[in-house]
Design a protein around this motif. Structure first.
Motif, PDB file in Angstrom:
ATOM      1  N   HIS A  16      -3.408  54.888  -0.082  1.00 32.79           N
ATOM      2  CA  HIS A  16      -2.057  55.318   0.267  1.00 32.79           C
ATOM      3  C   HIS A  16      -1.665  56.615  -0.423  1.00 32.79           C
ATOM      4  CE1 HIS A  16      -1.199  51.676   2.430  1.00 32.79           C
ATOM      5  NE2 HIS A  16      -1.370  50.913   1.368  1.00 32.79           N
ATOM      6  N   GLN A  17      -0.873  57.404   0.258  1.00 33.60           N
ATOM      7  CA  GLN A  17      -0.126  58.457  -0.412  1.00 33.60           C
ATOM      8  C   GLN A  17       0.906  57.787  -1.311  1.00 33.60           C
ATOM      9  OE1 GLN A  17       2.786  60.666   1.902  1.00 33.60           O
ATOM     10  NE2 GLN A  17       2.268  62.571   0.857  1.00 33.60           N
ATOM     11  N   ILE A  18       1.183  58.403  -2.471  1.00 34.51           N
ATOM     12  CA  ILE A  18       2.101  57.791  -3.428  1.00 34.51           C
ATOM     13  C   ILE A  18       3.212  58.776  -3.763  1.00 34.51           C
ATOM     14  CG2 ILE A  18       2.312  56.683  -5.696  1.00 34.51           C
ATOM     15  CD1 ILE A  18      -0.836  56.384  -5.562  1.00 34.51           C
ATOM     16  N   GLY A  19       4.456  58.349  -3.552  1.00 36.83           N
ATOM     17  CA  GLY A  19       5.625  59.099  -3.993  1.00 36.83           C
ATOM     18  C   GLY A  19       6.317  58.296  -5.075  1.00 36.83           C
ATOM     19  N   VAL A  20       6.491  58.876  -6.250  1.00 39.73           N
ATOM     20  CA  VAL A  20       7.067  58.141  -7.373  1.00 39.73           C
ATOM     21  C   VAL A  20       8.406  58.749  -7.765  1.00 39.73           C
ATOM     22  CG1 VAL A  20       6.710  57.240  -9.698  1.00 39.73           C
ATOM     23  CG2 VAL A  20       4.739  57.632  -8.209  1.00 39.73           C
ATOM     24  N   HIS A  21       9.453  57.915  -7.706  1.00 45.88           N
ATOM     25  CA  HIS A  21      10.755  58.302  -8.246  1.00 45.88           C
ATOM     26  C   HIS A  21      10.599  58.354  -9.769  1.00 45.88           C
ATOM     27  CE1 HIS A  21      15.307  57.779  -8.630  1.00 45.88           C
ATOM     28  NE2 HIS A  21      14.859  57.583  -9.863  1.00 45.88           N
ATOM     29  N   ALA A  22      10.534  59.575 -10.290  1.00 47.73           N
ATOM     30  CA  ALA A  22      10.336  59.781 -11.721  1.00 47.73           C
ATOM     31  C   ALA A  22      11.237  60.924 -12.156  1.00 47.73           C
ATOM     32  CB  ALA A  22       8.871  60.110 -12.017  1.00 47.73           C
ATOM     33  N   THR A  23      12.132  60.665 -13.117  1.00 45.07           N
ATOM     34  CA  THR A  23      13.126  61.674 -13.476  1.00 45.07           C
ATOM     35  C   THR A  23      13.085  62.087 -14.942  1.00 45.07           C
ATOM     36  OG1 THR A  23      14.848  60.026 -13.944  1.00 45.07           O
ATOM     37  CG2 THR A  23      14.673  60.814 -11.670  1.00 45.07           C
ATOM     38  N   GLY A  24      12.811  61.174 -15.834  1.00 44.04           N
ATOM     39  CA  GLY A  24      12.779  61.502 -17.254  1.00 44.04           C
ATOM     40  C   GLY A  24      11.497  62.220 -17.631  1.00 44.04           C
ATOM     41  N   SER A  25      11.536  62.993 -18.720  1.00 44.96           N
ATOM     42  CA  SER A  25      10.374  63.794 -19.108  1.00 44.96           C
ATOM     43  C   SER A  25       9.175  62.929 -19.490  1.00 44.96           C
ATOM     44  CB  SER A  25      10.739  64.721 -20.269  1.00 44.96           C
ATOM     45  OG  SER A  25      11.255  63.990 -21.374  1.00 44.96           O
ATOM     46  N   ARG A  26       9.415  61.776 -20.104  1.00 46.32           N
ATOM     47  CA  ARG A  26       8.295  60.912 -20.447  1.00 46.32           C
ATOM     48  C   ARG A  26       7.743  60.214 -19.199  1.00 46.32           C
ATOM     49  NH1 ARG A  26       7.917  56.521 -25.464  1.00 46.32           N
ATOM     50  NH2 ARG A  26       5.707  56.026 -25.153  1.00 46.32           N
ATOM     51  N   THR A  27       8.645  59.880 -18.279  1.00 43.78           N
ATOM     52  CA  THR A  27       8.199  59.252 -17.032  1.00 43.78           C
ATOM     53  C   THR A  27       7.371  60.220 -16.202  1.00 43.78           C
ATOM     54  OG1 THR A  27      10.203  57.912 -17.007  1.00 43.78           O
ATOM     55  CG2 THR A  27       8.932  57.994 -14.987  1.00 43.78           C
ATOM     56  N   THR A  28       7.855  61.459 -16.029  1.00 45.46           N
ATOM     57  CA  THR A  28       7.112  62.411 -15.206  1.00 45.46           C
ATOM     58  C   THR A  28       5.733  62.666 -15.811  1.00 45.46           C
ATOM     59  OG1 THR A  28       8.280  64.244 -16.310  1.00 45.46           O
ATOM     60  CG2 THR A  28       9.137  63.522 -14.187  1.00 45.46           C
ATOM     61  N   ARG A  29       5.653  62.756 -17.129  1.00 49.77           N
ATOM     62  CA  ARG A  29       4.356  62.961 -17.784  1.00 49.77           C
ATOM     63  C   ARG A  29       3.427  61.771 -17.550  1.00 49.77           C
ATOM     64  NH1 ARG A  29       3.355  61.471 -22.940  1.00 49.77           N
ATOM     65  NH2 ARG A  29       5.569  61.564 -23.509  1.00 49.77           N
ATOM     66  N   THR A  30       3.956  60.571 -17.717  1.00 47.18           N
ATOM     67  CA  THR A  30       3.145  59.363 -17.540  1.00 47.18           C
ATOM     68  C   THR A  30       2.648  59.240 -16.101  1.00 47.18           C
ATOM     69  OG1 THR A  30       4.357  58.216 -19.292  1.00 47.18           O
ATOM     70  CG2 THR A  30       3.179  56.839 -17.703  1.00 47.18           C
ATOM     71  N   VAL A  31       3.527  59.483 -15.150  1.00 47.81           N
ATOM     72  CA  VAL A  31       3.170  59.350 -13.734  1.00 47.81           C
ATOM     73  C   VAL A  31       2.139  60.404 -13.337  1.00 47.81           C
ATOM     74  CG1 VAL A  31       4.059  59.586 -11.380  1.00 47.81           C
ATOM     75  CG2 VAL A  31       5.308  58.214 -13.055  1.00 47.81           C
ATOM     76  N   VAL A  32       2.349  61.641 -13.767  1.00 49.87           N
ATOM     77  CA  VAL A  32       1.403  62.701 -13.414  1.00 49.87           C
ATOM     78  C   VAL A  32       0.031  62.413 -14.009  1.00 49.87           C
ATOM     79  CG1 VAL A  32       0.848  65.138 -13.820  1.00 49.87           C
ATOM     80  CG2 VAL A  32       3.124  64.486 -13.002  1.00 49.87           C
ATOM     81  N   ASN A  33      -0.008  61.931 -15.236  1.00 46.59           N
ATOM     82  CA  ASN A  33      -1.297  61.569 -15.835  1.00 46.59           C
ATOM     83  C   ASN A  33      -1.989  60.482 -15.008  1.00 46.59           C
ATOM     84  OD1 ASN A  33      -1.090  63.380 -17.935  1.00 46.59           O
ATOM     85  ND2 ASN A  33      -0.238  61.900 -19.381  1.00 46.59           N
ATOM     86  N   ALA A  34      -1.218  59.492 -14.567  1.00 49.09           N
ATOM     87  CA  ALA A  34      -1.796  58.394 -13.782  1.00 49.09           C
ATOM     88  C   ALA A  34      -2.247  58.866 -12.411  1.00 49.09           C
ATOM     89  CB  ALA A  34      -0.787  57.261 -13.654  1.00 49.09           C
ATOM     90  N   LEU A  35      -1.446  59.708 -11.755  1.00 50.10           N
ATOM     91  CA  LEU A  35      -1.825  60.228 -10.439  1.00 50.10           C
ATOM     92  C   LEU A  35      -3.064  61.106 -10.536  1.00 50.10           C
ATOM     93  CD1 LEU A  35       1.657  61.155  -8.911  1.00 50.10           C
ATOM     94  CD2 LEU A  35       0.162  59.286  -8.200  1.00 50.10           C
TER      95      LEU A  35
END
Length: 452
Positions: free
Chosen positions: A266-285
Motif C-alpha cells: 500500500h501507499q502510506i499517508g501518515v498524519h504526522a505533525t510534531g517534530s519527533r513524530t515526523t522524524r520517527t515516521v520518515v525513518n520508518a517509511l
C-alpha cells in the motif's frame, strides 16, 4: 479515462484555446499561448500558429485574450463527503467564532446510501466552479464505520466506486483506507485486522482509485497533542495517538503499522505533525521502502532540516496546507514557542531539499478554494514560494502522489484534458488578489463541467 489512440489521428480538434498564458507545468515549466483538445485528450500545446492548423469547421475556438490556463487543480487532501455534509460551515471558522456566536448547526449522521451520495455529489458540484478536477479522500474505511458523522466509513468508499462506475463524478477521486478513528486512537491489532480482513472496492480506471492507507500518528501542535522534540510552552512533549502502555510501545506499534502496510503493497499517508513524530515516521517509511510507493507525510507542521533531507533522499512527499499559517499560526506559536516555529510548515525548505511538495486544503477544515491557499503560499514572509512552484504543488506533484503523473497533472500532448481557465494572467496578478480571480471554465476529461 478518455479513450486513447484516436486524438492524434484526427485532422481537427474539438476545442482550441488561443491567445492566452498556458501554464503547461511540464518538466521545464514551459508557458505556451494555445492548446488543443481532441477526444478528451490534449492534442497540441504551443504557439497560436502551431495550434491554428487544428481548427476545423466543427472546432470550438475560445479566444483567451491573455487569460491563464492551468492544469486542473488536484486537491490532494480534501474530505469530500464531509465537505458536502458541512458546507458552507468550515471547522476553522467555528474555532475562531466568538463565544457569543451562534453554535454550529447539528448535522444528521449520514446513514443511508442516498445521504452519502448526496454529500459526495454536492462536494463535486462545489469543486467544479473552483477549477478542481481531482482530489484525495484521505481516510475512509472500517475504522470509522461507527463514527458520529457517517462521512468516513467503508460504505462511503463503495458509494464513490458506484458513482464513478455510473459516470456521475465531475472529479477524479483517490482514496486512502482508514483502520482507526479519524483524528483519534488506533491500535496495532486493529490495524493489522483491517489490513487482513477488509477488501476495498475495485478501481474505476481514471475516476476512482483506492491507493493505500492513512495512519494517524499524533494530534496537532496548537492543541498540545503533537509529539515534539521541543517542549511545549506549558511543559511536556505531547504523545502519539497509537495505543500502547508507554511512549516506547506506542512508537514500536506505529513503526509496525507502517511496515505492515508497506509489506501489503500500500501507499502510506501518515498524519504526522510534531517534530519527533515526523522524524520517527520518515525513518520508518525510509526503512520500509521510501518513496517507491509515493508515501507521504500529511500536514508536517514541524519538520527539522535533517528530516527533510531524509525525506528527499527516500522520495517521501509532504502534503501540507498553506492556509494554516494564517488561521492557526498564532495558536501554534503560543503552544510551541519561537524556537520550534523556525521549523513550522517548511515548504520552501522542503523544495530546496528536493522533497515532493503538495499543497492542499484539508477542507472542510479550511475552504476548498485553492486560490486562498495559493495566495498564502505566495505571500508568506518566510518560506515564500514562486508562482511556478505553487502551481506545480497544486497540479503535477499531486498527480505524482496519485501515481498518475504519466497521464494527468500537466498540459502536455497525450494527457487527459483536465484544466481550468482563469480570468487574468496569473503572472501579472498581485498574489494577494488571487482569491478574487474568477475561474471561468473547468474541463474534466475534455468535458466542460463549469463555464461562465
Amino acid at each position: 479515462m478518455s479513450r486513447m489512440g484516436s486524438w492524434a489521428d484526427l485532422d481537427s480538434a474539438d476545442l482550441v484555446m488561443t491567445g492566452g498564458t498556458v501554464h503547461t507545468v511540464d518538466a521545464g515549466d514551459r508557458v505556451a499561448e494555445a492548446i488543443a483538445i481532441t477526444a478528451g485528450r490534449i492534442s497540441r500545446v504551443g504557439t497560436d500558429e502551431e495550434v491554428a492548423c487544428l481548427v476545423g469547421p466543427r472546432t470550438r475556438v475560445v479566444r483567451l485574450a491573455g487569460r491563464s490556463v492551468l492544469p486542473g487543480i488536484n486537491d490532494s487532501h480534501l474530505h469530500g463527503t464531509w465537505l458536502g455534509q458541512m458546507w458552507p460551515e468550515l471547522l476553522m471558522d467555528q474555532m475562531a467564532a466568538p463565544p457569543a456566536a451562534e453554535p454550529p448547526k447539528k448535522r444528521v449522521r449520514l446513514e443511508t446510501s442516498a445521504q452519502r451520495r448526496a454529500a459526495i455529489l454536492r462536494a463535486t458540484q462545489l469543486l467544479a466552479p473552483l477549477g478542481i478536477t481531482s482530489y484525495t479522500e484521505p481516510g475512509l474505511g472500517p475504522g470509522e464505520d461507527d463514527g458520529p458523522s457517517g462521512c468516513f466509513g467503508s460504505a462511503v468508499l463503495r458509494e464513490y466506486a458506484d458513482l464513478a462506475a455510473e459516470g456521475r463524478l465531475n472529479a477524479r477521486v483517490t482514496a486512502l483506507m482508514l483502520f482507526g478513528e479519524l483524528d483519534g486512537a488506533s491500535s496495532l491489532p486493529g490495524f493489522l485486522a483491517g489490513l487482513d480482513g477488509f477488501t476495498p472496492p475495485g478501481d474505476i480506471p481514471g475516476w476512482f482509485h483506492v491507493a493505500g492507507v492513512k495512519i494517524f500518528a499524533d494530534g496537532i501542535p496548537p492543541m498540545g497533542t503533537a509529539w515534539n522534540d521541543e517542549p511545549y510552552t506549558t511543559g511536556g512533549h505531547g504523545s502519539l495517538l497509537v495505543e500502547g502502555a508507554d511512549e516506547e510501545e506506542r512508537e514500536a506499534a506505529l513503526i509496525a503499522m507502517i511496515g505492515a502496510a508497506r509489506a501489503a503493497g500500500h501507499q502510506i499517508g501518515v498524519h504526522a505533525t510534531g517534530s519527533r513524530t515526523t522524524r520517527t515516521v520518515v525513518n520508518a517509511l525510509a526503512a520500509s521502502g521510501g518513496g517507491g510507493d509515493r508515501h507521504y507525510i500529511i500536514h508536517g507542521d514541524l519538520i527539522h532540516p535533517e528530516t527533510l533531507a531524509k525525506m528527499a533522499a527516500a522520495r517521501i512527499g509532504l502534503n501540507t496546507q498553506p492556509g494554516l499559517v494564517a488561521t492557526a499560526g498564532a495558536m501554534m506559536r503560543g503552544a510551541v514557542g519561537e524556537e520550534a516555529m523556525r521549523h513550522a510548515w517548511p515548504v520552501c525548505d522542503a523544495l530546496s531539499a528536493g522533497v515532493p511538495l503538495c499543497l492542499s486544503s484539508d477542507s472542510p477544515v479550511l475552504t476548498p478554494d485553492w486560490r486562498y491557499g495559493m495566495a498564502a503560499a505566495l505571500t508568506r514572509p518566510e518560506q515564500r514560494l514562486t508562482l511556478a512552484q505553487a502551481i506545480r504543488a497544486y497540479t503535477m506533484t499531486p498527480a505524482w502522489q496519485d501515481g498518475a503523473d504519466s497521464w494527468k497533472g500537466s498540459l502536455e500532448a497525450g494527457k487527459v484534458a483536465d484544466l481550468c481557465v482563469l480570468e487574468t494572467d496569473l503572472a501579472e496578478t498581485d498574489p494577494a488578489a488571487i482569491p478574487q480571480v474568477t475561474v471561468s471554465m473547468t474541463m474534466v476529461d475534455g468535458r466542460v463541467v463549469h463555464e461562465l
